[in-house]
Design a protein around this motif. Structure first.
Motif, PDB file in Angstrom:
ATOM      1  N   CYS A 185      -7.459  -0.726   0.942  1.00 57.40           N
ATOM      2  CA  CYS A 185      -7.438   0.458   1.819  1.00 57.40           C
ATOM      3  C   CYS A 185      -8.810   1.113   1.922  1.00 57.40           C
ATOM      4  N   LEU A 225      -9.982  -2.489  -3.622  1.00 52.05           N
ATOM      5  CA  LEU A 225      -8.893  -1.731  -2.995  1.00 52.05           C
ATOM      6  C   LEU A 225      -8.963  -1.995  -1.494  1.00 52.05           C
ATOM      7  N   ASN A 263       0.845  -1.197   0.000  1.00 55.34           N
ATOM      8  CA  ASN A 263       0.000   0.000   0.000  1.00 55.34           C
ATOM      9  C   ASN A 263       0.868   1.228   0.000  1.00 55.34           C
ATOM     10  N   SER A 264       0.249   2.356  -0.371  1.00 59.38           N
ATOM     11  CA  SER A 264       0.995   3.620  -0.357  1.00 59.38           C
ATOM     12  C   SER A 264       0.093   4.744   0.100  1.00 59.38           C
ATOM     13  N   CYS A 265      -0.850   5.159  -0.767  1.00 59.09           N
ATOM     14  CA  CYS A 265      -1.614   6.380  -0.471  1.00 59.09           C
ATOM     15  C   CYS A 265      -2.673   6.194   0.611  1.00 59.09           C
ATOM     16  N   ARG A 266      -3.246   5.025   0.708  1.00 63.10           N
ATOM     17  CA  ARG A 266      -4.328   4.679   1.649  1.00 63.10           C
ATOM     18  C   ARG A 266      -5.577   5.527   1.436  1.00 63.10           C
ATOM     19  N   GLY A 293      -7.180   5.379  -1.852  1.00 61.57           N
ATOM     20  CA  GLY A 293      -7.857   4.856  -3.041  1.00 61.57           C
ATOM     21  C   GLY A 293      -7.312   5.354  -4.361  1.00 61.57           C
ATOM     22  N   THR A 294      -6.141   5.999  -4.340  1.00 56.05           N
ATOM     23  CA  THR A 294      -5.635   6.618  -5.562  1.00 56.05           C
ATOM     24  C   THR A 294      -4.569   5.792  -6.275  1.00 56.05           C
ATOM     25  N   CYS A 295      -3.638   5.201  -5.519  1.00 61.57           N
ATOM     26  CA  CYS A 295      -2.440   4.639  -6.164  1.00 61.57           C
ATOM     27  C   CYS A 295      -2.636   3.244  -6.727  1.00 61.57           C
ATOM     28  N   GLY A 296      -3.581   2.488  -6.203  1.00 59.60           N
ATOM     29  CA  GLY A 296      -3.857   1.153  -6.734  1.00 59.60           C
ATOM     30  C   GLY A 296      -2.933   0.063  -6.218  1.00 59.60           C
ATOM     31  N   LEU A 297      -2.023   0.409  -5.307  1.00 55.45           N
ATOM     32  CA  LEU A 297      -1.066  -0.599  -4.834  1.00 55.45           C
ATOM     33  C   LEU A 297      -1.714  -1.693  -3.987  1.00 55.45           C
ATOM     34  N   CYS A 298      -2.841  -1.379  -3.362  1.00 54.09           N
ATOM     35  CA  CYS A 298      -3.436  -2.333  -2.421  1.00 54.09           C
ATOM     36  C   CYS A 298      -4.499  -3.215  -3.078  1.00 54.09           C
ATOM     37  N   SER A 300      -8.667   4.105  -8.534  1.00 52.95           N
ATOM     38  CA  SER A 300      -7.629   3.365  -9.250  1.00 52.95           C
ATOM     39  C   SER A 300      -8.100   2.013  -9.769  1.00 52.95           C
TER      40      SER A 300
HETATM   41  S1  FES Z   1      -3.093   2.193  -0.823  1.00 56.71           S
HETATM   42 FE1  FES Z   1      -3.330   3.419  -2.585  1.00 56.71          FE
HETATM   43  S2  FES Z   1      -5.219   2.731  -3.411  1.00 56.71           S
HETATM   44 FE2  FES Z   1      -5.046   1.675  -1.558  1.00 56.71          FE
END
Ligand code: FES
Ligand SMILES: Cc1cc2nc3c(=O)[nH]c(=O)nc-3n(C[C@H](O)[C@H](O)[C@H](O)COP(=O)(O)OP(=O)(O)OC[C@H]3O[C@@H](n4cnc5c(N)ncnc54)[C@H](O)[C@@H]3O)c2cc1C
Length: 380
Positions: free
Chosen positions: A368, A366, A328-331, A333-338, A354
């Protein structure tokens, strides 16, 4: 499972098509605009303001051109190993996509931030950075509207700078209104360059207000962004497209003002640079549960763990309690990592920015954002 993904957009094609290739680009391999993941090298470092540096990243190989294209306003996800833990963060690209040989990431050092301090204090020319993207829908390439209002606080200026540089380089015919707020005059990132752009682009209008001008010779506006500043700077504001980027509190206040001033919701785009609470140190960091969980049952099938979730808890937060490593990164809902695959059950997500239509069709959620509405099973 790879989660650093992005889909090509119509705009990708537009950028590639609209910027005629230089002679040497004609023989270069086509840039990858989808699911790029790899390394970039720090080519140079520019100190912008106290605590803010721009990192110019170039291809890590001997290639001259970047291996991807992007749309102004998009960001990269970057990963670092710090103190034995892998940490992901997102950074907007502040340079213009017309520059095919480098991208700039402009990073503010957060006094207690794990990754931004590592980047600003320790990165040096020649270092390799693990990155993926480009990602994000907070974009503007001039085709979406015939004028644009870009409002930012602090380091939220970065995506706006990419848009401004790009539109100016393309001699875009529309009016561009920049409204920025900084704490102190010395915090005005890109001040000199914006002045220089104004000299060549008469359609660029700039208003800057600072909240802590005491003891300085600042002659411009003081205080936060107000309705008066907005309406004085932008004629016919209600009829224009508006993008806002900054801390959550500033964005909420600005969105409320813009709505009162008649800006239509579909003309108002925002991007949050992260959650208000600090992210745990890394994916897999265990958090202590605080009360007995009474929510639906969540099964993490890969880890073979099933537990009830706390009311209002997200799947990501629960996974952290259980030391299940969901990246995860942004937490927000933007970056899509989760992204994780949900094989049964139902969740609600406040933000799904994302997720692509394909993701949704394939049960990707997502973590997060996901709050279970029923018992669920996720592949994690
Ligand atoms: S941590 Fe970035 S979308 Fe969930
Ligand atoms: C789409 C997107 C684009 C972004 N673009 C940019 C960009 O262009 N430039 C940029 O600089 N940033 C950008 N960010 C923000 C960036 O991703 C990071 O969130 C930021 O650099 C902070 O990361 P960090 O690891 O340093 O802080 P973290 O360790 O994640 O901490 C987060 C915040 O909590 C504070 N904090 C940490 N620990 C404590 C503690 N114990 N007590 C109190 N406070 C604490 C930190 O000071 C920081 O403000 C972007 C974010 C997103 C989602």
């Amino acid at each position: 499972m790879s989660k650093l993904t992005t889909k090509p957009t119509a705009s990708h094609a537009k950028v590639a098509k609209a910027a005629p290739p230089k002679e040497t680009e004609a023989i270069a391999p086509l840039p990858v605009a989808e699911n790029w993941r790899g390394h970039l090298r720090v080519g140079s470092i520019i100190t912008e303001t106290p605590g803010v540096k721009t990192f110019r990243l170039v291809p890590s190989s001997s290639d001259r051109l970047l291996p991807f294209t992007f749309v102004p306003g998009q960001f990269l996800n970057v990963a670092f190993w710090i103190g034995g833990a892998r940490m992901n963060r997102s950074y907007s690209i502040s340079s213009s996509p017309t520059q095919r040989e480098y991208i700039d990431l402009t990073v503010r050092r957060e006094p207690r931030g794990a990754v931004s301090r590592h980047i600003v204090d320790l990165l040096k020319v020649g270092d390799q950075i693990e990155a993926a993207g480009p990602v994000g829908k907070f974009t503007f390439d001039g085709t979406e509207a015939d004028s644009i209002v870009l409002i930012a606080a602090g380091v939220g200026i970065t995506p706006m700078m990419s848009v401004t540089r790009y539109l100016t380089e393309r001699s875009w015919a529309g009016e561009i209104f920049l409204i920025f707020t900084f704490r102190k005059p010395a915090d005005f990132i890109f001040a000199n360059e914006i002045t220089a752009i104004q000299r060549v682009n008469p359609k660029l209008h700039v208003a800057v207000t600072v909240t802590r001008a005491e003891g300085t010779d600042w002659k411009g506006s003081r205080g936060r962004i107000t309705k008066e500043l907005l309406t004085q700077t932008v004629p016919d504001l209600a009829s224009r497209r508006v993008h806002v980027c900054g801390p959550q509190s500033m964005m909420e206040a600005t969105k409320a003002m813009l709505t009162e001033l008649g800006v239509a919701p579909d003309q108002l785009k925002t991007e949050a640079f992260g959650a208000t609470k600090p992210a745990p140190a890394a994916a897999g960091t265990a958090l202590k549960p605080t009360a007995e969980a009474t929510g639906p049952l969540v099964t993490f099938s890969t880890n073979n763990k099933s537990v009830k979730i706390h009311v209002d808890q997200t799947v990501l937060e629960l996974s952290e309690e259980l030391s299940i490593g969901i990246e995860n990164s942004c937490r927000v809902g933007t970056c899509g990592l989760c992204k994780v695959k949900m094989t049964s059950g139902e969740v609600e997500m406040a933000v799904e920015d994302s997720l692509t239509p394909d993701d949704k069709a394939n049960g990707i959620i997502l973590a997060c954002q996901a709050k279970p509405k029923s018992d669920i099973v996720v592949e994690a």
